[in-house]
Design an enzyme around this catalytic site. Structure first.
Site, PDB file in Angstrom:
ATOM      1  N   ASP A  19       0.930  -1.251   0.052  1.00 45.49           N
ATOM      2  CA  ASP A  19      -0.130   0.058   0.015  1.00 45.49           C
ATOM      3  C   ASP A  19       0.927   1.157   0.229  1.00 45.49           C
ATOM      4  OD1 ASP A  19      -2.353   1.342   0.052  1.00 45.49           O
ATOM      5  OD2 ASP A  19      -2.502   1.600   2.568  1.00 45.49           O
ATOM      6  N   ASN A  67     -10.676  -2.999  -4.714  1.00 43.39           N
ATOM      7  CA  ASN A  67     -10.321  -2.126  -5.812  1.00 43.39           C
ATOM      8  C   ASN A  67     -11.063  -1.805  -7.049  1.00 43.39           C
ATOM      9  OD1 ASN A  67      -6.737  -2.953  -5.206  1.00 43.39           O
ATOM     10  ND2 ASN A  67      -7.689  -1.419  -4.283  1.00 43.39           N
TER      11      ASN A  67
END
Ligand code: M2E
Length: 247
Positions: A19, A67
């Site tokens: 991330d 996502n």
């Protein structure tokens, strides 16, 4: 009794939630999507380091079930980047002798990407130096629900009896059932969440969090985490008295 050598506390399965790409891009005034390109390039040194340290499996979270909810243009860019990354990764896997595998709900992906993933898995299946698992369109809850569906089909078809449905038979149906569970789960980017990654497989994983944005994550930082992992292993299961008395 001599302390076990560092090599005896090498994590066999490391999983990484990569991330921070977008924040890296903004912090470095990069063009849209360039943070993800830097994220892609950050993976190779980590693969090489794990290979040299004797890690058996490295699993990375490249695209989650969630996502899909990102802006359409970012999803399209990520899908293009994933396809490009896989094309680039195959010759590297040949060089490293590393097996490439993918986990996740492939039905959501373009058929061309599905075919490329299958080709990459088939082409590298015989390599045994290490396994690199790329999670694409993956979610831990999808994984467990999908395993439950597989097990229900086995029960309906009489392959298993309802009384035999347990942690073992369900565990045989989740992704990576043929691979040891995660020993070390790392999340970069400063958040302290598992974010629906390998929920079943990380039940006993040592958790590591770093503020470092994924594109800035280096093998040196991973090495420091692996030293901490080894120290935790030496303390594992002992009482605080035993540790204080150094028994
Ligand atoms: C990667 C994925 O944020 C991610 C976008 C896609 C590329 N990427 C970063 C990766 O980590 C798949 C492979 Cl085969 C290699 C790298």
């Amino acid at each position: 009794m001599s302390q076990p050598s560092f090599s005896s506390s090498i994590p066999k399965h490391i999983a990484i939630i990569m991330d921070g790409n977008n924040r890296y891009g903004k912090a470095n005034s990069l063009a849209t999507g360039e943070g993800h390109v830097k994220g892609k390039d950050a993976l190779d040194p980590i693969v090489e380091f794990c290979l040299n340290k004797g890690v058996d499996v490295l699993t990375v979270f490249a695209f989650s079930s969630e996502n899909w909810q990102r802006p359409a243009d970012e999803v399209a860019l990520l899908m293009h980047l994933l396809e490009q990354s896989i094309h680039e990764q195959i010759p590297k896997m040949d060089n490293y002798q590393v097996r490439l595998r993918f986990i996740g709900d492939r039905s959501q992906l373009d058929i061309g990407l599905q075919k490329l993933m299958a080709q990459a898995e088939e082409k590298t299946a015989h390599y045994d130096a290490m396994t690199l698992v790329i999670a694409i369109s993956y979610g831990g809850q999808w994984d467990i629900a999908n395993a439950a569906k597989q097990l229900a089909k086995k029960a309906v078809s009489g392959q298993v009896d309802v009384k035999d449905i347990n942690v073992n038979t369900l565990g045989n149906c989740v992704e990576l059932a043929d691979i040891p569970d995660v020993d070390m789960l790392i999340r970069t980017g400063g958040e302290y969440r598992i974010s629906n990654f390998l929920l079943w497989q990380s039940a006993y994983a040592e958790l590591f969090f770093t503020d470092t944005l994924w594109p800035d994550f280096t093998d040196k930082e991973l090495e420091n985490m692996m030293v901490e992992f080894a120290n935790r292993q030496r303390r594992f299961g002992k009482t605080s008295e035993q540790i204080e008395n150094k028994t």
